[in-house]
Scaffold this motif. Structure first.
Motif, short mmCIF file in Angstrom:
data_model
loop_
_atom_site.label_atom_id
_atom_site.label_comp_id
_atom_site.label_asym_id
_atom_site.label_seq_id
_atom_site.Cartn_x
_atom_site.Cartn_y
_atom_site.Cartn_z
N ASN A 25 -63.45 57.70 25.30
CA ASN A 25 -62.56 56.54 25.29
C ASN A 25 -62.92 55.51 26.35
OD1 ASN A 25 -61.08 57.73 23.27
ND2 ASN A 25 -59.40 58.38 24.58
N GLY A 26 -63.99 55.75 27.08
CA GLY A 26 -64.34 54.84 28.16
C GLY A 26 -65.82 54.53 28.20
N THR A 27 -66.27 54.16 29.38
CA THR A 27 -67.68 53.81 29.61
C THR A 27 -68.26 54.74 30.66
OG1 THR A 27 -67.16 52.30 31.41
CG2 THR A 27 -67.14 51.37 29.17
N ALA A 28 -69.56 54.65 30.85
CA ALA A 28 -70.21 55.42 31.91
C ALA A 28 -69.65 55.02 33.26
CB ALA A 28 -71.73 55.20 31.86
N GLU A 29 -69.35 53.74 33.42
CA GLU A 29 -68.79 53.25 34.69
C GLU A 29 -67.40 53.84 34.93
OE1 GLU A 29 -70.17 51.21 32.32
OE2 GLU A 29 -72.06 50.91 33.39
N ASP A 30 -66.58 53.93 33.89
CA ASP A 30 -65.26 54.55 34.02
C ASP A 30 -65.40 56.01 34.46
OD1 ASP A 30 -64.05 52.21 33.02
OD2 ASP A 30 -64.05 52.98 30.96
N PHE A 31 -66.33 56.71 33.82
CA PHE A 31 -66.55 58.12 34.12
C PHE A 31 -67.05 58.29 35.55
CE2 PHE A 31 -68.92 62.24 33.14
CZ PHE A 31 -67.77 63.02 33.17
N THR A 32 -67.96 57.43 35.97
CA THR A 32 -68.45 57.47 37.35
C THR A 32 -67.30 57.30 38.32
OG1 THR A 32 -70.61 56.59 36.71
CG2 THR A 32 -69.99 56.36 39.02
N THR B 1 -64.14 57.89 37.88
CA THR B 1 -63.28 59.08 37.86
C THR B 1 -63.91 60.20 38.66
OG1 THR B 1 -62.32 58.50 35.73
CG2 THR B 1 -62.19 60.82 36.39
N LEU B 2 -65.19 60.46 38.44
CA LEU B 2 -65.85 61.58 39.14
C LEU B 2 -65.92 61.34 40.64
CD1 LEU B 2 -68.71 62.65 36.70
CD2 LEU B 2 -66.39 63.58 36.94
N GLU B 3 -65.96 60.09 41.06
CA GLU B 3 -65.96 59.79 42.49
C GLU B 3 -64.59 60.02 43.12
OE1 GLU B 3 -67.54 55.81 42.62
OE2 GLU B 3 -69.60 56.53 42.44
N SER B 4 -63.55 60.13 42.30
CA SER B 4 -62.19 60.28 42.82
C SER B 4 -61.67 61.71 42.77
CB SER B 4 -61.23 59.36 42.05
OG SER B 4 -61.01 59.87 40.74
N VAL B 5 -62.50 62.66 42.32
CA VAL B 5 -62.05 64.05 42.17
C VAL B 5 -62.90 64.98 43.02
CG1 VAL B 5 -61.11 63.66 39.86
CG2 VAL B 5 -63.47 64.45 40.11
N ASP B 6 -62.42 66.21 43.15
CA ASP B 6 -63.13 67.24 43.92
C ASP B 6 -63.99 68.14 43.06
OD1 ASP B 6 -61.75 66.66 46.49
OD2 ASP B 6 -59.99 67.23 45.31
N ALA C 259 -72.59 59.15 29.72
CA ALA C 259 -71.96 60.04 30.67
C ALA C 259 -72.79 61.30 30.93
CB ALA C 259 -70.57 60.44 30.19
N ASP C 260 -73.74 61.61 30.07
CA ASP C 260 -74.61 62.77 30.30
C ASP C 260 -75.39 62.59 31.60
OD1 ASP C 260 -76.02 60.66 29.03
OD2 ASP C 260 -77.46 62.04 28.12
N THR C 261 -75.94 61.41 31.81
CA THR C 261 -76.68 61.12 33.03
C THR C 261 -75.75 61.10 34.24
OG1 THR C 261 -78.26 59.81 31.75
CG2 THR C 261 -78.23 59.45 34.13
N VAL C 262 -74.62 60.47 34.09
CA VAL C 262 -73.64 60.40 35.19
C VAL C 262 -73.24 61.81 35.61
CG1 VAL C 262 -71.28 59.72 35.79
CG2 VAL C 262 -72.75 58.15 34.51
N LEU C 263 -72.88 62.65 34.64
CA LEU C 263 -72.43 64.00 34.94
C LEU C 263 -73.53 64.81 35.61
CD1 LEU C 263 -70.15 66.05 34.76
CD2 LEU C 263 -70.89 66.56 32.41
N SER C 264 -74.72 64.77 35.07
CA SER C 264 -75.85 65.51 35.66
C SER C 264 -76.11 65.07 37.10
CB SER C 264 -77.12 65.30 34.83
OG SER C 264 -76.99 65.90 33.58
#
Length: 176
Positions: free
Chosen positions: A67-74, A76-81, A102-107
């Motif tokens: 429902n979002g973009t790679a930037e949204d996912f990035t 979110t991941l920067e705000s969690v533990d 998001a595959d690249t962002v997550l990796s």
């Protein structure tokens, strides 16, 4: 890297997070990625993992990557533990991660130290290939991946739930 791979059930999560220093459940924020469950609708297990994490006292941040973009996912991941990638259909999950970028962002985030927990499909995508998911579950309607490679966070092919029923000799998996 800190990676916990699960077939099902979250019983190992508290010990895993405690072992890497995330001992305060109330202040531990976990991104809960639910994309793999989307093709399954409202089956009982779909919400159970998320509820269990909340019942354990963790702060769960719901994320639907598609429902979002790679930037949204990035962001979110920067705000969690930590990140928890839920079960469902591995081909749908991998296709969604790739479509959004998001595959690249997550990796990258996991390799940089973000703890990763994945159950079923969430575990399977960490490996070299998700081809066994296709052999076990078939393709999700409307999803036809040409590339079955996973995120390559672990140098294995993860096959949860197979219980020895899937002969790996029938898969086209070559050594790394």
């Amino acid at each position: 890297m800190h990676i916990l791979l699960l077939s099902r059930f979250i019983g190992a999560v508290p010990g895993f997070l405690d072992s890497i220093g995330l001992t305060s459940r109330t202040s531990t924020r976990i991104a809960y990625v639910d994309d793999a469950s989307k093709p399954l609708g409202s089956l009982p297990f779909v919400e159970e993992e998320r509820r269990q994490l909340q019942q354990l006292g963790y702060s769960v941040v719901p994320v639907t990557v598609g429902n979002g973009t790679a930037e949204d996912f990035t962001s979110t991941l920067e705000s969690v533990d930590a990140v928890y990638v839920a079960g469902g259909m591995a081909d749908y999950l991998m296709a969604t991660l790739r479509r959004v970028g998001a595959d690249t962002v997550l990796s990258e985030r996991v390799r940089a130290g973000l703890p990763y927990m994945g159950a079923s499909a969430g575990a399977m995508v960490t490996g070299r290939s998700i081809e066994p998911a296709i052999a076990l579950d078939g393709h999700t309607e409307g999803i036809m991946l040409e590339d079955f490679s996973g995120l390559n966070l672990v140098d294995l092919v993860i096959v949860p739930h197979a219980d020895g029923l899937l002969p790996l000799t029938h898969l086209n998996l070559s050594p790394p």
